[in-house]
Write an enzyme that holds these catalytic residues in place. Structure first.
Site, PDB file in Angstrom:
ATOM      1  N   LYS A  20     -28.516 -19.859  -4.995  1.00 57.87           N
ATOM      2  CA  LYS A  20     -28.435 -19.893  -3.526  1.00 57.87           C
ATOM      3  C   LYS A  20     -27.003 -20.199  -3.119  1.00 57.87           C
ATOM      4  O   LYS A  20     -26.434 -21.227  -3.519  1.00 57.87           O
ATOM      5  CB  LYS A  20     -29.364 -20.995  -3.021  1.00 57.87           C
ATOM      6  CG  LYS A  20     -30.270 -20.595  -1.888  1.00 57.87           C
ATOM      7  CD  LYS A  20     -31.196 -21.760  -1.582  1.00 57.87           C
ATOM      8  CE  LYS A  20     -31.996 -21.487  -0.346  1.00 57.87           C
ATOM      9  NZ  LYS A  20     -32.796 -22.667   0.013  1.00 57.87           N
TER      10      LYS A  20
HETATM   11  C1  E4P Z   1     -34.819 -22.100   2.771  1.00 58.92           C
HETATM   12  O1  E4P Z   1     -34.517 -21.675   1.700  1.00 58.92           O
HETATM   13  C2  E4P Z   1     -34.610 -23.498   3.194  1.00 58.92           C
HETATM   14  O2  E4P Z   1     -34.818 -24.331   2.078  1.00 58.92           O
HETATM   15  C3  E4P Z   1     -35.573 -23.964   4.249  1.00 58.92           C
HETATM   16  O3  E4P Z   1     -36.450 -22.949   4.661  1.00 58.92           O
HETATM   17  C4  E4P Z   1     -34.958 -24.758   5.335  1.00 58.92           C
HETATM   18  O4  E4P Z   1     -35.957 -25.150   6.231  1.00 58.92           O
HETATM   19  P1  E4P Z   1     -35.810 -26.352   7.247  1.00 58.92           P
HETATM   20  O5  E4P Z   1     -35.117 -25.848   8.466  1.00 58.92           O
HETATM   21  O6  E4P Z   1     -37.222 -26.758   7.532  1.00 58.92           O
HETATM   22  O7  E4P Z   1     -35.029 -27.436   6.552  1.00 58.92           O
END
Ligand code: E4P
Length: 216
Positions: free
Chosen positions: A83
């Protein structure tokens, strides 16, 4: 649409995998910190449970360090996706990781232009955060509609991974728009199962069965 769980909690991952509905897992540094575990240990544990993509996020602003971390993560298991942030540094790292055949997930996407750049750069997955846009009073799902249209117009291979999901309705809307993947928190997954008529219907069937089960 593929369904990923957005968590680093191993018990939740194992439980959802046992239902036969889990295509992959996304983690981020916040989710890892919540579990209080080492990133390497947890990603390896997750990859033993799930054979689909498991995202592990780089934790630096420096592109060279992103590349180094990405190569290390990719060595942990064949299904690790690195990522990377949707920044110039993230896209520099993406080029190098692509050359090595390492799969990527470009994260923290909040505009259609960012999604366009991620696809041009050759991201494997691209994660628009719809809940965080909703939290600011914007319409997160409108962004998904734009991105799906743009990617369709040009046949980009990058897959749209709808992230920052806050409700079961977000999942339905993502599917209606033709998004490739939704990554869903475990508690929202549980809510997707629920309907009061399912619960009451099951109770009624079992109560009625009690009345006749011993009849010859
Ligand atoms: C995606 O890969 C992220 O980990 C995640 O969806 C972030 O979500 P949040 O806005 O609830 O922290």
């Amino acid at each position: 649409m593929k369904l990923f769980v957005d968590t680093a909690n191993l018990a939740d991952i194992k439980r959802l995998a046992s239902y036969g509905i889990l295509d992959g897992v996304t983690t981020n540094p916040t989710l890892i910190a919540k579990e209080g575990v080492s990133l390497e240990t947890r990603i390896k544990e997750i990859c033993e449970v799930v054979s689909g993509p498991v995202s592990s996020e780089v934790v630096t602003l420096d592109p060279k360090e992103m590349i180094a971390q990405g190569k290390i993560y990719a060595g942990w298991a064949p299904n690790v996706y690195v990522k990377l942030p949707m920044t110039p540094a993230g896209l520099i790292a993406l080029q190098e990781l692509n050359k090595e055949g390492i799969k990527t997930n470009v994260t923290l996407v909040f505009t259609a232009n960012q999604a366009l750049l991620a696809a041009k750069a050759g991201a494997t997955l691209m994660s628009p955060f719809i809940g965080r846009l909703d939290d600011r009073g914007q319409e997160g799902m409108a962004l998904i509609e734009e991105i799906v249209d743009i990617y369709d117009n040009y046949d980009y291979e990058t897959q749209v991974l709808v992230a920052s999901i806050r409700s079961p309705r977000h999942v339905v809307n993502a599917a209606l728009l033709g998004a490739d993947i939704a990554t869903i928190p475990a508690d929202i997954f549980d809510k997707m199962f629920e309907h009061p008529l399912t619960t009451s219907g099951q109770e009624q069937f079992l109560a009625d069965w009690e009345k006749v089960k011993n009849k010859q």
